[in-house]
Structure formats: structure tokens, C-alpha cells
Design a protein around this motif. Structure first.
Motif, mmCIF file in Angstrom:
data_model
loop_
_atom_site.group_PDB
_atom_site.id
_atom_site.type_symbol
_atom_site.label_atom_id
_atom_site.label_comp_id
_atom_site.label_asym_id
_atom_site.label_seq_id
_atom_site.Cartn_x
_atom_site.Cartn_y
_atom_site.Cartn_z
ATOM 1 N N ASN A 22 0.846 -1.191 0.000
ATOM 2 C CA ASN A 22 0.000 0.000 0.000
ATOM 3 C C ASN A 22 0.883 1.243 0.000
ATOM 4 O OD1 ASN A 22 0.689 0.679 2.766
ATOM 5 N ND2 ASN A 22 -0.720 -0.938 3.394
ATOM 6 N N GLN A 23 0.259 2.396 -0.137
ATOM 7 C CA GLN A 23 1.018 3.644 -0.230
ATOM 8 C C GLN A 23 1.803 3.924 1.046
ATOM 9 O OE1 GLN A 23 -1.257 7.000 -1.615
ATOM 10 N NE2 GLN A 23 -1.888 5.969 -3.480
ATOM 11 N N GLY A 24 1.241 3.550 2.190
ATOM 12 C CA GLY A 24 1.946 3.769 3.457
ATOM 13 C C GLY A 24 3.255 3.002 3.517
ATOM 14 N N LYS A 25 3.220 1.732 3.117
ATOM 15 C CA LYS A 25 4.434 0.910 3.115
ATOM 16 C C LYS A 25 5.445 1.430 2.110
ATOM 17 C CE LYS A 25 2.130 -3.420 4.411
ATOM 18 N NZ LYS A 25 1.801 -4.763 3.904
ATOM 19 N N LEU A 26 4.954 1.853 0.940
ATOM 20 C CA LEU A 26 5.860 2.376 -0.083
ATOM 21 C C LEU A 26 6.501 3.673 0.384
ATOM 22 C CD1 LEU A 26 7.196 2.226 -2.838
ATOM 23 C CD2 LEU A 26 5.144 3.293 -3.822
ATOM 24 N N ALA A 27 5.724 4.543 0.988
ATOM 25 C CA ALA A 27 6.271 5.811 1.490
ATOM 26 C C ALA A 27 7.362 5.541 2.525
ATOM 27 C CB ALA A 27 5.156 6.668 2.093
ATOM 28 N N GLU A 28 7.093 4.611 3.430
ATOM 29 C CA GLU A 28 8.084 4.262 4.456
ATOM 30 C C GLU A 28 9.349 3.717 3.807
ATOM 31 O OE1 GLU A 28 8.525 1.195 8.203
ATOM 32 O OE2 GLU A 28 6.525 1.914 7.680
ATOM 33 N N TYR A 29 9.199 2.849 2.822
ATOM 34 C CA TYR A 29 10.338 2.269 2.108
ATOM 35 C C TYR A 29 11.186 3.365 1.441
ATOM 36 C CZ TYR A 29 12.848 -0.442 -1.446
ATOM 37 O OH TYR A 29 13.817 -0.980 -2.259
ATOM 38 N N LEU A 30 10.506 4.361 0.884
ATOM 39 C CA LEU A 30 11.210 5.451 0.198
ATOM 40 C C LEU A 30 11.747 6.500 1.162
ATOM 41 C CD1 LEU A 30 8.801 5.988 -2.834
ATOM 42 C CD2 LEU A 30 11.020 4.814 -2.847
ATOM 43 N N GLY A 31 11.312 6.439 2.423
ATOM 44 C CA GLY A 31 11.772 7.416 3.406
ATOM 45 C C GLY A 31 11.097 8.766 3.262
ATOM 46 N N ILE A 32 9.845 8.757 2.778
ATOM 47 C CA ILE A 32 9.086 9.991 2.624
ATOM 48 C C ILE A 32 7.732 9.829 3.321
ATOM 49 C CG2 ILE A 32 10.229 10.660 0.466
ATOM 50 C CD1 ILE A 32 7.810 9.594 -1.078
ATOM 51 N N SER A 33 7.057 10.946 3.546
ATOM 52 C CA SER A 33 5.746 10.874 4.186
ATOM 53 C C SER A 33 4.696 10.385 3.189
ATOM 54 C CB SER A 33 5.343 12.252 4.716
ATOM 55 O OG SER A 33 5.042 13.117 3.639
ATOM 56 N N GLN A 34 3.587 9.902 3.730
ATOM 57 C CA GLN A 34 2.484 9.475 2.870
ATOM 58 C C GLN A 34 1.942 10.654 2.067
ATOM 59 O OE1 GLN A 34 -0.531 6.832 4.467
ATOM 60 N NE2 GLN A 34 0.870 6.230 6.113
ATOM 61 N N GLN A 35 1.943 11.843 2.673
ATOM 62 C CA GLN A 35 1.456 13.028 1.970
ATOM 63 C C GLN A 35 2.356 13.361 0.783
ATOM 64 O OE1 GLN A 35 1.975 12.814 5.270
ATOM 65 N NE2 GLN A 35 -0.043 13.069 6.185
ATOM 66 N N THR A 36 3.663 13.248 0.989
ATOM 67 C CA THR A 36 4.598 13.512 -0.111
ATOM 68 C C THR A 36 4.411 12.488 -1.223
ATOM 69 O OG1 THR A 36 6.206 14.538 1.378
ATOM 70 C CG2 THR A 36 7.047 13.706 -0.727
ATOM 71 N N LEU A 37 4.261 11.222 -0.856
ATOM 72 C CA LEU A 37 4.034 10.187 -1.867
ATOM 73 C C LEU A 37 2.753 10.472 -2.647
ATOM 74 C CD1 LEU A 37 4.835 7.512 -3.199
ATOM 75 C CD2 LEU A 37 3.487 6.355 -1.433
ATOM 76 N N SER A 38 1.710 10.848 -1.952
ATOM 77 C CA SER A 38 0.439 11.157 -2.610
ATOM 78 C C SER A 38 0.600 12.314 -3.600
ATOM 79 C CB SER A 38 -0.624 11.492 -1.571
ATOM 80 O OG SER A 38 -1.841 11.799 -2.196
ATOM 81 N N ARG A 39 1.341 13.348 -3.192
ATOM 82 C CA ARG A 39 1.578 14.479 -4.106
ATOM 83 C C ARG A 39 2.336 14.030 -5.353
ATOM 84 N NH1 ARG A 39 2.673 17.368 0.598
ATOM 85 N NH2 ARG A 39 4.900 17.363 0.204
ATOM 86 N N LYS A 40 3.299 13.136 -5.164
ATOM 87 C CA LYS A 40 4.081 12.645 -6.312
ATOM 88 C C LYS A 40 3.202 11.803 -7.237
ATOM 89 C CE LYS A 40 8.432 12.790 -3.862
ATOM 90 N NZ LYS A 40 9.770 12.803 -4.415
#
Length: 72
Positions: free
Chosen positions: A16-34
Motif C-alpha cells: 500500500n502507499q503507506g508501506k511504499l512511502a516508508e520504504y522510500l523514506g518519505i511521508s504518505q502526503q509527499t508520496l500522494s503528491r508525487k
């Protein structure tokens, strides 16, 4: 960016996006913006490389997701 294909990739890998964001070292909000390309946010080359490695993606799959150009 083809966000639909990225979401399918996450589902196919039971992720999910939460796991991916954690893996990338970014917040879920930043991942969503990307993912939604808001406020000029884009994935960096390093992030794309990490995602490619995490999901064992082919170069063609990377192109389909991150370099998709939609013409309307």
C-alpha cells in the motif's frame, strides 16, 4: 505518470502507499503528491530506481508507469 498502473502494482504485491512511502523514506502526503503530480511533485530518479528494485520491475514497466504521456 500512470497512477492507475502504480496502484495496480501495489495491489499485485500486497502493498500500500503507506508501506511504499516508508520504504522510500518519505511521508504518505509527499508520496500522494508525487503520485497525483500535485504542486510540481515528481518522483526522483533514486525513488524510481528503488521502486523498480522493490517490485522487480522491467524497464518497460517502469516506462509505462513513470514516463507515460497521456495525450487528450
Amino acid at each position: 505518470m500512470n497512477k492507475k498502473k502504480l496502484r495496480i502494482l501495489l495491489l499485485e504485491n500486497d502493498d500500500n502507499q503507506g508501506k511504499l512511502a516508508e520504504y522510500l523514506g518519505i511521508s504518505q502526503q509527499t508520496l500522494s503528491r508525487k503520485i497525483n503530480e500535485k504542486e510540481g511533485a515528481e518522483f526522483s530518479q533514486t525513488e524510481i530506481k528503488l521502486i523498480k528494485e522493490k517490485y522487480n520491475m522491467s524497464a518497460e514497466k517502469v516506462d509505462e508507469i513513470f514516463f507515460a504521456q497521456f495525450v487528450s
